[in-house]
Design a protein around this motif. Structure first.
Motif, short mmCIF file in Angstrom:
data_model
loop_
_atom_site.label_atom_id
_atom_site.label_comp_id
_atom_site.label_asym_id
_atom_site.label_seq_id
_atom_site.Cartn_x
_atom_site.Cartn_y
_atom_site.Cartn_z
N ASP A 50 0.74 -1.20 0.16
CA ASP A 50 0.10 0.08 -0.13
C ASP A 50 0.63 1.54 0.03
OD1 ASP A 50 -2.47 -1.03 0.00
OD2 ASP A 50 -2.60 -1.28 2.17
N HIS A 80 -5.84 2.71 -2.16
CA HIS A 80 -4.53 2.10 -1.28
C HIS A 80 -4.56 2.93 0.13
CE1 HIS A 80 -3.01 -1.21 -3.74
NE2 HIS A 80 -3.41 -0.38 -4.71
N MET A 83 -7.73 1.21 1.61
CA MET A 83 -7.47 -0.11 1.97
C MET A 83 -6.34 -0.24 3.35
SD MET A 83 -5.76 -3.20 -0.38
CE MET A 83 -6.64 -2.63 -1.73
N LYS A 157 -11.80 -9.83 0.32
CA LYS A 157 -12.85 -8.57 -0.09
C LYS A 157 -11.85 -7.75 -0.78
CE LYS A 157 -14.18 -4.37 2.07
NZ LYS A 157 -14.47 -3.43 3.05
N HIS A 158 -10.71 -7.64 -0.77
CA HIS A 158 -9.95 -6.75 -1.62
C HIS A 158 -9.11 -7.40 -2.73
CE1 HIS A 158 -10.71 -3.22 0.64
NE2 HIS A 158 -10.61 -3.87 1.98
#
Length: 178
Positions: A50, A80, A83, A157-158
């Motif tokens: 990230d 990101h 996230m 999920k991501h």
């Protein structure tokens, strides 16, 4: 690395022989699954990824005028950052010490800063493809084999978004008729 560390690393990899017989590629995360170390590695690598996405995209926005690549970079910063915040908010991740960067990430950022114009755009996109390939492997591996349910759910999920980011970066690499 001292002898004890090497021995411990080797001992952790011994269970890998059964995994290596499988048809799909084996990742370090797969090898560490069930050891408790896998969750630490996942949080660390996801955080580093990230941070790389955000920092490289911020640099691109400072230096590039290419509209499609600038839009992609802005989207990467937004996605990101969100996230990363979501991961840090998980109690199962907040108890682990995530790395903010590593030597490899710093070297990539330094390389990127050495380019301008079309070369900058080309290398930024190439680095995005590579980073998202690595992230997709990391998230898929943890979603399938992770030992911490909340982190597994986060990875699952991501994963679709990371795959979409990869596809978009690959599309930016494709030659276009001018």
């Amino acid at each position: 690395m001292n002898r004890r560390s090497l021995f411990l690393a080797g001992a952790m990899l011994l269970p890998a022989t059964a995994l290596m017989a499988q048809d799909r590629p084996t990742t370090v995360l797969d090898l560490l699954s069930g050891t408790g170390v896998g969750a630490n590695v996942f949080v660390e690598r996801a955080t580093i990824n990230d941070n790389f996405e955000i920092q490289s995209s911020q640099y691109l926005l400072e230096k590039s005028s290419h509209p499609q690549i600038r839009q992609y970079a802005q989207d990467m910063i937004t996605a990101h950052t969100a996230m990363s915040a979501e991961l840090r908010a998980l109690p199962e991740a907040s108890t682990r010490t995530p790395a903010t960067g590593d030597d490899r990430m710093q070297a990539k950022l330094a390389t990127l800063r050495g380019y301008e114009g079309d070369e900058l755009n080309r290398w930024y996109v190439q680095m995005q493809v590579e980073a998202h390939q690595e992230a997709a492997t990391l998230f898929e591996s943890y979603a399938q084999n992770g030992e911490v349910p909340a982190l597994k759910a986060f990875a699952a999920k991501h994963l679709p978004a990371i795959r979409l980011h990869l596809q978009r970066a690959q599309a930016l690499q494709a030659p276009r008729a001018e």
